[in-house]
Every structure is written in structure tokens, then in C-alpha cells.
Design a protein around this motif. Structure first.
Motif, PDB file in Angstrom:
ATOM      1  N   ILE A 118       0.825  -1.210   0.000  1.00  0.00           N
ATOM      2  CA  ILE A 118       0.000   0.000   0.000  1.00  0.00           C
ATOM      3  C   ILE A 118       0.862   1.265   0.000  1.00  0.00           C
ATOM      4  O   ILE A 118       0.473   2.300  -0.545  1.00  0.00           O
ATOM      5  CB  ILE A 118      -0.977   0.005   1.208  1.00  0.00           C
ATOM      6  CG1 ILE A 118      -2.026   1.122   1.026  1.00  0.00           C
ATOM      7  CG2 ILE A 118      -0.232   0.152   2.524  1.00  0.00           C
ATOM      8  CD1 ILE A 118      -3.130   1.082   2.065  1.00  0.00           C
TER       9      ILE A 118
ATOM     10  N   ALA B 236       0.391   4.167  -2.819  1.00  0.00           N
ATOM     11  CA  ALA B 236       0.127   5.564  -2.493  1.00  0.00           C
ATOM     12  C   ALA B 236       1.205   6.484  -3.055  1.00  0.00           C
ATOM     13  O   ALA B 236       0.909   7.545  -3.614  1.00  0.00           O
ATOM     14  CB  ALA B 236       0.025   5.738  -0.981  1.00  0.00           C
TER      15      ALA B 236
ATOM     16  N   ASP C  53      -0.760  13.146   1.119  1.00  0.00           N
ATOM     17  CA  ASP C  53      -1.264  11.773   1.044  1.00  0.00           C
ATOM     18  C   ASP C  53      -0.831  10.894   2.212  1.00  0.00           C
ATOM     19  O   ASP C  53      -1.600  10.045   2.674  1.00  0.00           O
ATOM     20  CB  ASP C  53      -0.792  11.120  -0.261  1.00  0.00           C
ATOM     21  CG  ASP C  53      -1.455  11.730  -1.481  1.00  0.00           C
ATOM     22  OD1 ASP C  53      -2.525  11.234  -1.864  1.00  0.00           O
ATOM     23  OD2 ASP C  53      -0.914  12.704  -2.035  1.00  0.00           O
TER      24      ASP C  53
ATOM     25  N   LEU D 146      -2.693   7.875   5.241  1.00  0.00           N
ATOM     26  CA  LEU D 146      -2.201   6.510   5.079  1.00  0.00           C
ATOM     27  C   LEU D 146      -1.550   6.008   6.354  1.00  0.00           C
ATOM     28  O   LEU D 146      -1.776   4.871   6.782  1.00  0.00           O
ATOM     29  CB  LEU D 146      -1.207   6.459   3.917  1.00  0.00           C
ATOM     30  CG  LEU D 146      -0.490   5.133   3.682  1.00  0.00           C
ATOM     31  CD1 LEU D 146      -1.474   4.012   3.405  1.00  0.00           C
ATOM     32  CD2 LEU D 146       0.504   5.256   2.542  1.00  0.00           C
TER      33      LEU D 146
ATOM     34  N   CYS E 115      -4.146   5.087   8.849  1.00  0.00           N
ATOM     35  CA  CYS E 115      -4.738   3.801   8.505  1.00  0.00           C
ATOM     36  C   CYS E 115      -3.852   2.653   8.969  1.00  0.00           C
ATOM     37  O   CYS E 115      -4.342   1.648   9.493  1.00  0.00           O
ATOM     38  CB  CYS E 115      -4.954   3.739   6.993  1.00  0.00           C
ATOM     39  SG  CYS E 115      -5.499   2.138   6.364  1.00  0.00           S
TER      40      CYS E 115
ATOM     41  N   TYR F 227      -5.447  -4.385   0.886  1.00  0.00           N
ATOM     42  CA  TYR F 227      -5.123  -2.961   0.991  1.00  0.00           C
ATOM     43  C   TYR F 227      -5.596  -2.228  -0.254  1.00  0.00           C
ATOM     44  O   TYR F 227      -5.786  -2.819  -1.322  1.00  0.00           O
ATOM     45  CB  TYR F 227      -3.611  -2.775   1.115  1.00  0.00           C
ATOM     46  CG  TYR F 227      -2.883  -3.216  -0.138  1.00  0.00           C
ATOM     47  CD1 TYR F 227      -2.603  -2.321  -1.180  1.00  0.00           C
ATOM     48  CD2 TYR F 227      -2.532  -4.551  -0.327  1.00  0.00           C
ATOM     49  CE1 TYR F 227      -1.973  -2.744  -2.340  1.00  0.00           C
ATOM     50  CE2 TYR F 227      -1.913  -4.980  -1.486  1.00  0.00           C
ATOM     51  CZ  TYR F 227      -1.631  -4.081  -2.490  1.00  0.00           C
ATOM     52  OH  TYR F 227      -1.025  -4.489  -3.651  1.00  0.00           O
TER      53      TYR F 227
ATOM     54  N   TYR G 246      -5.214   2.129  -1.836  1.00  0.00           N
ATOM     55  CA  TYR G 246      -5.168   3.583  -1.720  1.00  0.00           C
ATOM     56  C   TYR G 246      -5.779   4.150  -2.988  1.00  0.00           C
ATOM     57  O   TYR G 246      -5.233   3.990  -4.081  1.00  0.00           O
ATOM     58  CB  TYR G 246      -3.736   4.102  -1.549  1.00  0.00           C
ATOM     59  CG  TYR G 246      -3.723   5.583  -1.193  1.00  0.00           C
ATOM     60  CD1 TYR G 246      -3.991   5.979   0.100  1.00  0.00           C
ATOM     61  CD2 TYR G 246      -3.481   6.555  -2.157  1.00  0.00           C
ATOM     62  CE1 TYR G 246      -4.011   7.324   0.448  1.00  0.00           C
ATOM     63  CE2 TYR G 246      -3.500   7.903  -1.828  1.00  0.00           C
ATOM     64  CZ  TYR G 246      -3.768   8.280  -0.520  1.00  0.00           C
ATOM     65  OH  TYR G 246      -3.805   9.614  -0.185  1.00  0.00           O
TER      66      TYR G 246
ATOM     67  N   ALA H 159      -7.494   5.484   2.271  1.00  0.00           N
ATOM     68  CA  ALA H 159      -6.571   4.380   2.573  1.00  0.00           C
ATOM     69  C   ALA H 159      -7.345   3.332   3.364  1.00  0.00           C
ATOM     70  O   ALA H 159      -7.980   3.663   4.374  1.00  0.00           O
ATOM     71  CB  ALA H 159      -5.379   4.878   3.380  1.00  0.00           C
TER      72      ALA H 159
END
Length: 284
Positions: free
Chosen positions: A93, A97, A124, A128, A131, A179, A181, A197
Motif C-alpha cells: 500500500i 500511495a 497523502d 495513510l 490507517c 489494501y 489507496y 486508505a
């Protein structure tokens, strides 16, 4: 587009960085990649009388993949994340991202530490990291401390980092399950209109756990326990997806800007979240 006058420092070690911070207090700022701070200085949205460049400070550019956690130095670039095969295998992930951040030119210089440390709600990595239940290591004159990503962001550009502290690393528990994003933006290189995310584990055909965070829909990234809880114990049918989206909408607080009115942003948030959940579920 010319910044106010400032003094430029390029210390060789963390002791030098902390000495400058202690001397100048909130008149000093550290810079990692500079892709957030420099534009703000040029637009006179931020005045930094004393600018400290971290490029020559060692010990913050490594990626360590352990058996139960991952440690990423603050000076690791988005390009480093994309190119690290072990990291991509352990936490895909992160690569997914990073590939959606701005453009290659920015990703070669933009750092993980800079992305998470300055509290920009459009970045971003903060959502994330929430998460993924990451922890941020902060170093100051009084030593080192760790702050959970889910407790780090207080308001736009305001975080739990003290003026005389430096964020040096990010530590992430080894992710498990599926996962995704997902990001919607107006054009390549832009901030997200909305991004989600999602990390999901399942037992058989039932969701066992879910972590969900969204970006650029409030003055901080939004980690929604309620949205994740709406999925747990379900087979992610339409009712569960609708409940998760409704829970997230209760937690976000978007404002109208050049990315659209509030109603549009809420609609996009629901679409992006549903898309991210389904893709994470397909990978779980």
C-alpha cells in the motif's frame, strides 16, 4: 513569488539541528524535501527567518523491514519507497500511495518525513499512516519520543510536534490482509479532492478487521473507527458499504474551494471510499 529574507543552515548532524532550533525557537523551521515549505515561503504564506536543511544529516535515509514492523527514515523519498522491493512486498500500500503523489520530479525529492510532519491536510501520507497505525519518532533537546499518527494531527498545519523537535522516522506495524489507496484529483500532480486508505483482514468470507482513513476532507486527515467498525463481521454486502460510507461522512468536514462545493466533495468521498474498500477486500 520571492520569499522573505532568511538565513540558510545545512548542519552535518542532529546535534547541530537541535542547537539551531534551540537558539531561534519558532523562528526556525527544518526542511526535508521542501516541496510543501518552499512554495509557501515563495507565496509569503509562511515566513521562516531561519531555514534548516536536513539533507546532510545522516541516519534518516534508511528503510528497515523487520519481522513485525517497518521503520522508514524521515529523509526517505517517495521514489525510494517505490523502488524498494522488500518494502513493496511487505507493505504494498505504501508503493501504491507513493505512485499517486504529484509527479516523478516531485517524488524524487519529496520525503516521507516532510509529507507527514507539516500537517498539510492535502498530503497523502498522513491519512495513510493513520490507517496503518504508524508511530512518528520525534527528537528534541529532552530526548526521543514516539507519537501515534492517529494522535499527531491537531488542525491544519498544527501537530503534536514541538517547535524544537524534529521528526526522524516512521514505524509501521507489518500490514496484514488486503489494501487499497484510492485517490481522485482534478489533474496529474494535484492534491486529492478525496483519497481513501483502507486495510482489511478477513476470516473466511467475513471481515475480521478494517482500518480506514481519508485525505483532504477536513483540516486534518480523518481516521474513522466507525467506518471500519461498520465493516467488521460482515461479508461486505451493499448494506455494509453504505453504513461505512455514512459513518465516514459523519466524521469529515470538507470546505468549498476550487476542487468543488461541499456536496460534491462528500459525493466523491463516498465513491472513492467504496471503491477502496472493494479493492482491498478483493486482495484480502
Amino acid at each position: 513569488m520571492i520569499p522573505a529574507a532568511f538565513e540558510y543552515y545545512r548542519p552535518q548532524d542532529m546535534a547541530g539541528v537541535l542547537a539551531i532550533l534551540e537558539e531561534h525557537g519558532d523562528d526556525a523551521r527544518v526542511m526535508a524535501g521542501g516541496h510543501s515549505l518552499i512554495p509557501m515561503m515563495k507565496l509569503r504564506m509562511a515566513e521562516v527567518p531561519h531555514l534548516i536543511d536536513l539533507q546532510d544529516v545522516g541516519g534518516m535515509s534508511g528503510i528497515e523491514v523487520g519481522t513485525d514492523s517497518i521503520r522508514i527514515g524521515a529523509m526517505v523519498t517517495q521514489s525510494d519507497i517505490i523502488d524498494d522491493a522488500r518494502l513493496a512486498a511487505a507493505a504494498p500500500i505504501l508503493r501504491e500511495a507513493a505512485l499517486q503523489i504529484a509527479d516523478p520530479q516531485v517524488r524524487y525529492m519529496g520525503t516521507v518525513g516532510g509529507n507527514v510532519a507539516n500537517g498539510d491536510p492535502g498530503n497523502d501520507m498522513p491519512g495513510l499512516m493513520q490507517c496503518l497505525d504508524a508511530r512518528f519518532t520525534l527528537v528534541g533537546a529532552d530526548g526521543e519520543r514516539d507519537v501515534p499518527a492517529r494522535e499527531f494531527y491537531e488542525a491544519a498545519y498544527m501537530t503534536a510536534r514541538e517547535d524544537e523537535e524534529v521528526l526522524t522516522a516512521v514505524t509501521i506495524p507489518l500490514p496484514k490482509g488486503g489494501y487499497a489507496y484510492e485517490k481522485q484529483k482534478r489533474k496529474i500532480g494535484d492534491y486529492a479532492t478525496a483519497a481513501a486508505a483502507v486495510q482489511i483482514t478477513k476470516e473466511g468470507d467475513v471481515c475480521d478487521s478494517a482500518a480506514i482513513a481519508m485525505t483532504n476532507l477536513s483540516d486534518t486527515p480523518v481516521y474513522s473507527e466507525a467506518a471500519g467498525a461498520a465493516l467488521v463481521g460482515t461479508a461486505l454486502d451493499d448494506a455494509a458499504l453504505t453504513a461505512a460510507a455514512a459513518a465516514m461522512l459523519n466524521d469529515i468536514d470538507p470546505t468549498e474551494d476550487n476542487r468543488g462545493p461541499i456536496a460534491f466533495k462528500k459525493h466523491v468521498a463516498g465513491v472513492i471510499l467504496r471503491r477502496a474498500i472493494l479493492r482491498a477486500w478483493s486482495r484480502a
